[in-house]
Design a protein around this motif. Structure first.
Motif, PDB file in Angstrom:
ATOM      1  N   ALA A  95       0.844  -1.205   0.000  1.00  0.00           N
ATOM      2  CA  ALA A  95       0.000   0.000   0.000  1.00  0.00           C
ATOM      3  C   ALA A  95       0.873   1.246   0.000  1.00  0.00           C
ATOM      4  O   ALA A  95       0.600   2.223  -0.715  1.00  0.00           O
ATOM      5  N   SER A  96       1.934   1.221   0.804  1.00  0.00           N
ATOM      6  CA  SER A  96       2.847   2.368   0.874  1.00  0.00           C
ATOM      7  C   SER A  96       3.535   2.610  -0.463  1.00  0.00           C
ATOM      8  O   SER A  96       3.725   3.762  -0.872  1.00  0.00           O
ATOM      9  N   ASN A  97       3.901   1.516  -1.145  1.00  0.00           N
ATOM     10  CA  ASN A  97       4.561   1.656  -2.441  1.00  0.00           C
ATOM     11  C   ASN A  97       3.642   2.339  -3.458  1.00  0.00           C
ATOM     12  O   ASN A  97       4.083   3.210  -4.220  1.00  0.00           O
ATOM     13  N   VAL A  98       2.381   1.922  -3.463  1.00  0.00           N
ATOM     14  CA  VAL A  98       1.414   2.544  -4.378  1.00  0.00           C
ATOM     15  C   VAL A  98       1.257   4.025  -4.034  1.00  0.00           C
ATOM     16  O   VAL A  98       1.271   4.897  -4.912  1.00  0.00           O
ATOM     17  N   PHE A  99       1.132   4.329  -2.748  1.00  0.00           N
ATOM     18  CA  PHE A  99       0.936   5.708  -2.287  1.00  0.00           C
ATOM     19  C   PHE A  99       2.108   6.596  -2.692  1.00  0.00           C
ATOM     20  O   PHE A  99       1.917   7.723  -3.174  1.00  0.00           O
ATOM     21  N   ASN A 100       3.320   6.085  -2.506  1.00  0.00           N
ATOM     22  CA  ASN A 100       4.511   6.897  -2.794  1.00  0.00           C
ATOM     23  C   ASN A 100       4.690   7.170  -4.279  1.00  0.00           C
ATOM     24  O   ASN A 100       5.406   8.099  -4.667  1.00  0.00           O
ATOM     25  N   GLN A 101       4.060   6.350  -5.131  1.00  0.00           N
ATOM     26  CA  GLN A 101       4.195   6.533  -6.577  1.00  0.00           C
ATOM     27  C   GLN A 101       3.130   7.460  -7.169  1.00  0.00           C
ATOM     28  O   GLN A 101       3.176   7.768  -8.350  1.00  0.00           O
ATOM     29  N   ILE A 102       2.174   7.894  -6.329  1.00  0.00           N
ATOM     30  CA  ILE A 102       1.136   8.808  -6.822  1.00  0.00           C
ATOM     31  C   ILE A 102       1.744  10.194  -6.999  1.00  0.00           C
ATOM     32  O   ILE A 102       2.363  10.740  -6.078  1.00  0.00           O
ATOM     33  N   GLY A 103       1.551  10.766  -8.148  1.00  0.00           N
ATOM     34  CA  GLY A 103       2.102  12.103  -8.420  1.00  0.00           C
ATOM     35  C   GLY A 103       1.427  13.178  -7.592  1.00  0.00           C
ATOM     36  O   GLY A 103       2.064  13.847  -6.772  1.00  0.00           O
ATOM     37  N   GLU A 104       0.130  13.367  -7.804  1.00  0.00           N
ATOM     38  CA  GLU A 104      -0.625  14.358  -7.043  1.00  0.00           C
ATOM     39  C   GLU A 104      -1.672  13.635  -6.199  1.00  0.00           C
ATOM     40  O   GLU A 104      -2.684  13.165  -6.717  1.00  0.00           O
ATOM     41  N   LYS A 105      -1.413  13.582  -4.910  1.00  0.00           N
ATOM     42  CA  LYS A 105      -2.312  12.876  -3.998  1.00  0.00           C
ATOM     43  C   LYS A 105      -3.501  13.761  -3.644  1.00  0.00           C
ATOM     44  O   LYS A 105      -3.352  14.983  -3.510  1.00  0.00           O
ATOM     45  N   ASN A 106      -4.668  13.163  -3.482  1.00  0.00           N
ATOM     46  CA  ASN A 106      -5.823  13.917  -2.998  1.00  0.00           C
ATOM     47  C   ASN A 106      -6.156  13.458  -1.570  1.00  0.00           C
ATOM     48  O   ASN A 106      -5.488  12.583  -1.007  1.00  0.00           O
ATOM     49  N   ILE A 107      -7.176  14.016  -0.976  1.00  0.00           N
ATOM     50  CA  ILE A 107      -7.528  13.708   0.414  1.00  0.00           C
ATOM     51  C   ILE A 107      -7.863  12.236   0.591  1.00  0.00           C
ATOM     52  O   ILE A 107      -7.574  11.633   1.619  1.00  0.00           O
ATOM     53  N   VAL A 108      -8.454  11.630  -0.460  1.00  0.00           N
ATOM     54  CA  VAL A 108      -8.782  10.202  -0.394  1.00  0.00           C
ATOM     55  C   VAL A 108      -7.510   9.373  -0.294  1.00  0.00           C
ATOM     56  O   VAL A 108      -7.457   8.381   0.447  1.00  0.00           O
ATOM     57  N   SER A 109      -6.474   9.760  -1.029  1.00  0.00           N
ATOM     58  CA  SER A 109      -5.191   9.040  -0.986  1.00  0.00           C
ATOM     59  C   SER A 109      -4.608   9.078   0.430  1.00  0.00           C
ATOM     60  O   SER A 109      -4.196   8.051   0.976  1.00  0.00           O
ATOM     61  N   TRP A 110      -4.582  10.277   1.007  1.00  0.00           N
ATOM     62  CA  TRP A 110      -4.044  10.416   2.371  1.00  0.00           C
ATOM     63  C   TRP A 110      -4.873   9.614   3.375  1.00  0.00           C
ATOM     64  O   TRP A 110      -4.317   8.912   4.226  1.00  0.00           O
ATOM     65  N   ASN A 111      -6.181   9.716   3.275  1.00  0.00           N
ATOM     66  CA  ASN A 111      -7.043   8.994   4.217  1.00  0.00           C
ATOM     67  C   ASN A 111      -6.890   7.479   4.089  1.00  0.00           C
ATOM     68  O   ASN A 111      -6.920   6.749   5.077  1.00  0.00           O
ATOM     69  N   ALA A 112      -6.731   7.012   2.841  1.00  0.00           N
ATOM     70  CA  ALA A 112      -6.540   5.579   2.630  1.00  0.00           C
ATOM     71  C   ALA A 112      -5.251   5.102   3.287  1.00  0.00           C
ATOM     72  O   ALA A 112      -5.200   4.014   3.885  1.00  0.00           O
ATOM     73  N   MET A 113      -4.199   5.926   3.243  1.00  0.00           N
ATOM     74  CA  MET A 113      -2.931   5.543   3.848  1.00  0.00           C
ATOM     75  C   MET A 113      -2.978   5.635   5.373  1.00  0.00           C
ATOM     76  O   MET A 113      -2.399   4.798   6.075  1.00  0.00           O
ATOM     77  N   VAL A 114      -3.667   6.637   5.896  1.00  0.00           N
ATOM     78  CA  VAL A 114      -3.836   6.721   7.355  1.00  0.00           C
ATOM     79  C   VAL A 114      -4.583   5.480   7.848  1.00  0.00           C
ATOM     80  O   VAL A 114      -4.214   4.869   8.855  1.00  0.00           O
TER      81      VAL A 114
END
Length: 496
Positions: A95-114
């Motif tokens: 999950a962290s690998n996918v998150f770190n590869q996102i260019g422009e993260k939105n609030i959903v991206s951050w919430n999914a990682m939290v």
């Protein structure tokens, strides 16, 4: 339809997904790919939650591979769905690998990682990520707070929890029911029930709000608050669920309020909840703590599928009464019933049996053995066991020895045990009191005074005693001469 394009297939997959017809959605996806229609980002972002619900995580990884082949892994919707899928499958690193590869993260991206960190027991990482998202200019919302606050609650992280509370107030999210419940739960689990009650009073409330406090108060000296909140729920017409009953029964057990507990039991029977395993186990604990092993036995016999906790309660109950033969017979019956047993072994026979079976004893097993030998007067044997331990004895082991010395008046060994306890828990007042009282009973007043002075110098304070007296339909609680609260149990009989 004579011709179906990707939009047609996505529409029907989306409808099945929204209505939780996950198998149908999966079948549509298979038909779509078999028909040669190329899926797009909408297809993948719709299918990943379906696979999560069906727990087909390997298929989810295949979708990830497909998205890479089609060049869709950078799509924000696909990436967010992948983070959620990996998080719920326990694959936090992916999950962290996918998150770190996102260019422009939105609030959903951050919430999914939290949520990923919080769900996978990486509580500190979840808190740090909330700070990082704010540093990156993203404003946390109610979903962020409801994800990170349980992480703070689990590890007693009070200060960061307060920081998150302040942030929730500034963003206006504290009025959200889910956020206020998460805040109440966080404060309760951090031992700050006064703060939990403040949040509760100024917030919207539902059954979860009440249950949090009922459970919280049931584990403190303010057990009567659990009964009051339970009654208030009934008066307001709220649904009393399994958690409500477990909390109030636990409170009655700690209060030794037999009459009120029996009335709660009766209410559970009327609601057909008494057969629920968690409630039945709570009733076992309640009746045993009230000294009614006979009623506990009736509850025990009515449990259809007993678990380890059910057997443990009954074995412990008879052991406390000195009915060791019955306790051992129950243990044998427990083994025959195929229930996996843990630290309820009674006697050397079972302790030796553990070693033969290559079951590694824990600190609690050793403490139980020391307690068993000590109560039987075999204190020297208990000392030999402690000296031969392959691990460093903890407070449970030394406390068991100190208790045995207290029973048999062995001051010399009590002093030895107490010295270890003073090192492990220098501010625990109980150990000082036991040793001081033993010296006083033996007429060694100088030694008793020295222990008291040591206790004072280390800042160890004795908690005020709390007693409960039941008169008619009321439980009266007294702390250090102060009258606290009366609970009218007649209201328990009212059918909410």
């Amino acid at each position: 339809m004579l011709e179906r394009d990707v939009v047609s297939w996505n529409s029907v997959i989306g409808v099945f997904s929204v209505h939780e017809r996950n198998q149908d959605a999966l079948e549509m996806f298979r038909l779509m790919t078999d028909g040669g229609v190329k899926p797009n980002s909408v297809t993948f972002s719709s299918m990943l939650p379906v696979l999560v619900e069906l727990k087909l995580f390997d298929s989810g990884m295949e979708i990830h591979g497909c998205s890479l082949r089609f060049g869709l892994e950078s799509d924000i919707f696909v990436a967010n769905a992948l983070i959620d899928m990996y998080a719920k499958s326990g694959r936090s690193l992916q999950a962290s690998n996918v998150f770190n590869q996102i260019g422009e993260k939105n609030i959903v991206s951050w919430n999914a990682m939290v949520a990923n960190f919080a769900q996978n027991r990486l509580e500190l990482a979840a808190v740090d990520l909330v700070r990082q998202m704010q540093a990156d200019g993203e404003i946390p919302n109610s979903v962020t707070f409801t994800n990170v606050l349980p992480a703070c609650a689990r590890i007693g992280f009070l200060r960061p929890g307060k920081e998150i509370h302040a942030r929730a107030i500034r963003t206006g999210s504290s009025v959200d029911l889910f956020v206020s419940n998460a805040l109440t739960d966080m404060y309760a689990k951090c031992g700050c029930l006064n703060l939990a009650r403040r949040v509760f009073k100024i917030s919207l409330r539902d059954e979860v709000s009440y249950n949090i406090l009922i459970i919280g108060y049931s584990q403190t000296t303010d057990c009567s608050e659990s009964l009051s909140l339970f009654l208030e729920m009934g008066i307001k017409g709220m649904k009393l669920d399994v958690v409500s009953y477990m909390g109030v029964i636990s409170a009655c057990a700690n209060l030794a309020a037999l009459k009120q507990g029996k009335e709660v039991h009766g209410l559970a029977v009327r609601k057909h909840l008494h057969t629920h395993l968690f409630i039945a186990n709570a009733l076992l604990d309640f009746y045993i703590k009230c000294g009614r092993i006979d009623l506990a036995g009736k509850v025990f016999r009515q449990i259809a599928s007993r678990d380890t906790a059910s057997w443990n309660s009954m074995i412990l109950g008879y052991g406390m009464l000195g009915e060791l033969t019955i306790a051992i017979n129950l243990f044998e019956a427990m083994k025959e019933d195929g229930v996996e047993y843990d630290s309820v072994e009674e006697g050397k026979k079972y302790f030796e049996h553990m070693q033969v079976q290559n079951i590694k004893p824990t600190q609690m097993h050793y403490a139980c053995m020391v307690d068993l030998l000590g109560r039987a007067g075999l204190i020297e044997e208990a000392v030999k066991l402690i000296e031969s331990l392959p691990i460093e004895p903890d407070t449970n082991v030394w406390g068991a020895l100190l208790g045995a010395c207290r029973i048999h008046g062995n001051i010399e060994l009590a002093h030895w045990a107490a010295e270890h306890l003073f090192k492990l828990k220098p501010q625990h007042s109980g150990y000082y009191s036991v040793l001081s009282n033993m010296y006083a009973e033996a007429g060694k007043w100088d030694e008793a005074n020295q222990v008291r002075k040591l206790m004072k110098s280390r800042g160890a304070k004795k908690n005020p005693g709390c007693s409960w007296v039941q008169i008619d339909n009321q439980v009266h609680a007294f702390v250090a001469g102060e009258r606290m609260m009366n609970v009218d149990s007649s209201l328990l009989c009212a059918d909410p």
